[in-house]
Structures are given as structure tokens and as C-alpha cells.
Design a protein around this motif. Structure first.
Motif, PDB file in Angstrom:
ATOM      1  N   TYR A   1      -9.301   1.044  -1.881  1.00 48.96           N
ATOM      2  CA  TYR A   1      -9.066   1.550  -0.531  1.00 48.96           C
ATOM      3  C   TYR A   1      -8.419   0.440   0.284  1.00 48.96           C
ATOM      4  CZ  TYR A   1     -12.270   5.003  -2.336  1.00 48.96           C
ATOM      5  OH  TYR A   1     -12.856   5.956  -3.126  1.00 48.96           O
TER       6      TYR A   1
ATOM      7  N   ASN B   1     -11.925   8.282   2.632  1.00 46.19           N
ATOM      8  CA  ASN B   1     -10.780   7.375   2.667  1.00 46.19           C
ATOM      9  C   ASN B   1      -9.870   7.631   1.468  1.00 46.19           C
ATOM     10  OD1 ASN B   1     -11.031   4.926   4.816  1.00 46.19           O
ATOM     11  ND2 ASN B   1     -13.069   5.660   4.244  1.00 46.19           N
TER      12      ASN B   1
ATOM     13  N   LEU C   1     -14.732  -0.940   6.123  1.00 48.49           N
ATOM     14  CA  LEU C   1     -14.473  -2.376   6.141  1.00 48.49           C
ATOM     15  C   LEU C   1     -15.724  -3.149   6.539  1.00 48.49           C
ATOM     16  CD1 LEU C   1     -12.580  -4.836   6.051  1.00 48.49           C
ATOM     17  CD2 LEU C   1     -11.868  -4.266   8.389  1.00 48.49           C
TER      18      LEU C   1
ATOM     19  N   HIS D   1     -13.173   5.837  10.096  1.00 51.70           N
ATOM     20  CA  HIS D   1     -13.772   5.779   8.764  1.00 51.70           C
ATOM     21  C   HIS D   1     -13.346   4.520   8.024  1.00 51.70           C
ATOM     22  CE1 HIS D   1     -14.098  10.408   8.987  1.00 51.70           C
ATOM     23  NE2 HIS D   1     -15.270   9.870   9.247  1.00 51.70           N
ATOM     24  N   GLU D   2     -12.103   4.098   8.213  1.00 52.87           N
ATOM     25  CA  GLU D   2     -11.644   2.867   7.565  1.00 52.87           C
ATOM     26  C   GLU D   2     -12.351   1.647   8.147  1.00 52.87           C
ATOM     27  OE1 GLU D   2      -7.060   4.224   6.463  1.00 52.87           O
ATOM     28  OE2 GLU D   2      -7.537   3.405   8.450  1.00 52.87           O
ATOM     29  N   GLU D   3     -12.521   1.636   9.470  1.00 57.83           N
ATOM     30  CA  GLU D   3     -13.191   0.506  10.114  1.00 57.83           C
ATOM     31  C   GLU D   3     -14.634   0.392   9.630  1.00 57.83           C
ATOM     32  OE1 GLU D   3     -13.384  -2.863  12.447  1.00 57.83           O
ATOM     33  OE2 GLU D   3     -11.611  -1.585  12.237  1.00 57.83           O
TER      34      GLU D   3
ATOM     35  N   CYS E   1      -4.515  -1.523  -4.662  1.00 58.52           N
ATOM     36  CA  CYS E   1      -4.832  -2.728  -3.892  1.00 58.52           C
ATOM     37  C   CYS E   1      -4.323  -3.975  -4.617  1.00 58.52           C
ATOM     38  CB  CYS E   1      -6.343  -2.855  -3.689  1.00 58.52           C
ATOM     39  SG  CYS E   1      -7.035  -1.658  -2.534  1.00 58.52           S
TER      40      CYS E   1
ATOM     41  N   LEU F   1      -6.670   0.774  12.097  1.00 54.48           N
ATOM     42  CA  LEU F   1      -7.553   1.466  11.173  1.00 54.48           C
ATOM     43  C   LEU F   1      -8.166   2.685  11.835  1.00 54.48           C
ATOM     44  CD1 LEU F   1      -9.481  -1.537   9.552  1.00 54.48           C
ATOM     45  CD2 LEU F   1      -7.470  -0.338   8.656  1.00 54.48           C
ATOM     46  N   SER F   2      -8.411   3.719  11.052  1.00 58.93           N
ATOM     47  CA  SER F   2      -9.171   4.864  11.546  1.00 58.93           C
ATOM     48  C   SER F   2     -10.645   4.488  11.658  1.00 58.93           C
ATOM     49  CB  SER F   2      -9.015   6.050  10.592  1.00 58.93           C
ATOM     50  OG  SER F   2      -9.703   5.774   9.367  1.00 58.93           O
TER      51      SER F   2
ATOM     52  N   VAL G   1      -8.780  -1.011   2.994  1.00 62.32           N
ATOM     53  CA  VAL G   1      -9.575  -2.052   3.646  1.00 62.32           C
ATOM     54  C   VAL G   1     -10.189  -3.021   2.643  1.00 62.32           C
ATOM     55  CG1 VAL G   1     -10.060  -0.647   5.680  1.00 62.32           C
ATOM     56  CG2 VAL G   1     -11.667  -0.612   3.748  1.00 62.32           C
TER      57      VAL G   1
ATOM     58  N   SER H   1      -7.364   6.637  -1.529  1.00 65.09           N
ATOM     59  CA  SER H   1      -7.242   5.474  -2.403  1.00 65.09           C
ATOM     60  C   SER H   1      -5.769   5.099  -2.568  1.00 65.09           C
ATOM     61  CB  SER H   1      -7.868   5.753  -3.773  1.00 65.09           C
ATOM     62  OG  SER H   1      -7.234   6.844  -4.397  1.00 65.09           O
TER      63      SER H   1
ATOM     64  N   HIS I   1       0.823  -1.211   0.000  1.00 58.49           N
ATOM     65  CA  HIS I   1       0.000   0.000   0.000  1.00 58.49           C
ATOM     66  C   HIS I   1       0.859   1.264   0.000  1.00 58.49           C
ATOM     67  CE1 HIS I   1      -3.667  -2.285   1.818  1.00 58.49           C
ATOM     68  NE2 HIS I   1      -3.603  -2.412   0.501  1.00 58.49           N
TER      69      HIS I   1
END
Length: 304
Positions: free
Chosen positions: A221, A186, A260, A255-257, A191, A252-253, A223, A188, A128
Motif C-alpha cells: 500500500y 486501501n 500509516l 483511510h491512508e493516514e 511499493c 493522503l485520504s 503508505v 494496493s 506508484h
């Protein structure tokens, strides 16, 4: 050309091409996954061994070549295969072998399994981080795909609402409503696209992990590379999640959590819905199990 009966299972034109690259093929072991679109062989020739893969489509072929190129820049050689040759007309790729064996189903002692997941986190962080700042067109691609997933969740809701419990319906509604906004919040990256244990190679002698299969590599992203891990492993085995993020180097933040969680909801409902519409009971069961696990293991504040 010298070849045995097993080598003859390769399509004749692919066999001729591989032989032109490696010398006479004496063995070809089918290592495909049990799905129609997977066509992979481990070939042995007079000069060595390699993998040959026939891509299911021209776009998959092009995308995987790009994935190999990215992997070469992002990871050291022991962690990824080398692309040895390609054939546009056959949509075929020839790649080097790597140390280790596929992780999925591999019997490991608990401590070794935790080490493998820590190494997976380290590898994915390197992958990443190599992305750097994503160009505008990549951000647009990532955002568009997540918006389409939200539309899919919304389209599934009428037919699935009677099969889901109230909390699961609320999760599906949240996926439809929140995914586009979460995509905006989030960053980008590039991936891997299928970062699951079936594409991890664990080398017990060096305690190092490698990764294969780049046909889904592209903008997304972070996640999105964790959805399978979250739904299949982390919900019931939090120790593996902790080990993974020890390697990844950060949590993870919020927003990331949330992204996900809702991507996992979308995937579970998609399996279930697709299974019902196509008569595939294994997909129905996979989706039902995934949604039940989410219902059971999400924290109370995630139920809002």
C-alpha cells in the motif's frame, strides 16, 4: 589479474565474476550498511566503475531482480541504476553508478533539503502510478502481510502493556484490530519497500533525486513506502512532509493516514519488543523513542 589488497576483500569467486564482466578489478570499496546481511562494494576496473551486491538469500536475489525490472519501466535512467549483470549461483548483482550521494546524513541548507523531499515525492508518485490496477494475487499478498502485522501487534500486547502508557496501549490495540480492515479500504500498488533517505541519492548539480536498493520491491500500500519517513522525520519536521506531498501531488485520504499511523505504531512496538527479547538495547531505544513521538504528535482526534 592485477588487483590491490582492497580488491582482494571481495570473495574470490565474486571477484573473478566481476572481472569477467568488467575487466581486471583494481579497487573494491566496501559500501555495506552496518548489518550482517548487507554486502555491497563499489568496484573499479580497467573499464569503469559499478556496484556489486551479494543478496542475503535466493528469494531476496529474485525479488531484487524483479525490482530492477520494475524500476526500469517506472523511472527514467537518471533516477535509478541499471542492472548490468547477475549471477544466480553467487546471488550477485552488478549495477551502474548514479549521479549524487546518499541523502542520509548529508548536510543540506533548509531550502535544498525541502527541494530534495519534494523531488522524492515526485519520484515515488511516478513509481506508484506505474503500478496500474494491481492483479488479484498482488492484492492478496499485500492484504496477507498487513494481516500478519496485525497478528504481530496482538501477540506483543500482553508483554508490552506494562511498558506502554494508556494511550500507547490503545494505539497498539487499534493496530491489532484495525489494520486488516484498513487493508481492505486501501488500493494496493507496487511499493519500493525501503523508501528511506539511506536509499535516496541527491545530485546537487542537477537538483535531482535518484533511488537505489530494490530487494523489498513488491505488492503493498502506498503508505508502506512512507512509514520510515513518517516516524523518523515527519512527526517532528512537518515542513518536510509538506514538501514531500507537494511533490507527490495529493494528500493522503483518511483511510491512508490511519493505515500509516498504525503501521508506524506496529513498527515501533516491534522494535521495542524485539530489542527486549534479543537483548539489543538500540532496538529498545528506537522503539521507545518512536512511540513517545507518536504519543506527543498525534492530533487529539487520532487518540480515539
Amino acid at each position: 589479474m592485477t588487483q590491490n589488497a582492497n580488491a582482494a576483500r571481495l570473495p574470490a569467486d565474486v571477484l573473478d565474476w566481476v572481472s569477467s564482466q568488467m575487466g581486471d578489478v583494481v579497487d573494491a570499496l566496501d559500501t555495506s550498511w552496518p548489518r550482517e546481511t548487507s554486502r555491497v562494494w563499489c568496484v573499479t576496473s580497467s573499464t569503469g566503475r559499478a556496484y556489486v551486491k551479494i543478496s542475503p538469500s535466493a528469494s531476496d536475489f529474485t525479488q531484487e531482480i524483479g525490482g530492477y525490472s520494475y524500476a526500469k519501466r517506472a523511472l527514467p535512467e537518471p533516477e535509478r541504476p541499471r542492472l548490468l549483470s547477475t549471477h544466480d549461483g553467487l546471488k550477485a548483482l552488478l549495477s551502474s553508478l548514479q549521479p549524487g550521494v546518499v541523502m542520509r546524513g548529508l548536510p543540506l541548507e533548509p531550502a535544498e533539503e525541502l527541494s530534495a523531499h519534494t523531488e522524492a515525492g515526485r519520484l515515488l508518485r511516478r513509481w506508484h502510478d506505474h503500478s496500474g490496477a494491481a492483479p488479484v494475487e498482488d492484492r492478496d499478498v499485500a492484504r496477507k502481510r498487513v494481516t500478519e502485522l496485525a497478528d504481530e501487534a496482538r501477540a506483543c500486547r500482553p508483554s508490552m502493556s506494562e511498558l506502554l502508557d494508556p494511550f500507547q496501549v490503545s494505539l497498539l490495540t487499534a493496530a491489532a484490530n484495525e489494520l486488516p480492515e484498513l487493508a481492505e479500504r486501501n488500493a494496493s500498488v507496487t511499493c519500493h519497500g525501503d523508501f528511506s533517505t539511506r536509499n535516496w541519492l541527491w545530485d546537487r548539480s542537477s537538483m535531482r533525486l535518484g533511488v537505489i536498493d530494490f530487494e523489498r520491491t513488491g505488492p503493498g500500500y502506498i503508505v508502506e513506502d512512507m512509514v520510515w519517513l513518517y516516524g523518523a522525520l515527519w512527526l517532528t519536521r512537518p515542513s518536510l512532509r509538506r514538501a514531500f506531498f507537494d511533490g507527490y501531488g495529493r494528500a493522503l485520504s483518511g483511510h491512508e493516514e490511519r493505515l500509516l499511523q498504525l503501521l508506524t505504531v506496529r513498527l515501533g512496538v516491534s522494535y521495542w519488543h524485539t530489542g527486549l527479547t534479543t537483548g539489543r538495547d538500540e532496538l529498545v531505544e528506537r522503539g521507545r523513542l518512536g512511540m513517545d513521538l507518536l504519543s506527543k504528535h498525534l492530533d487529539p482526534e487520532d487518540r480515539v
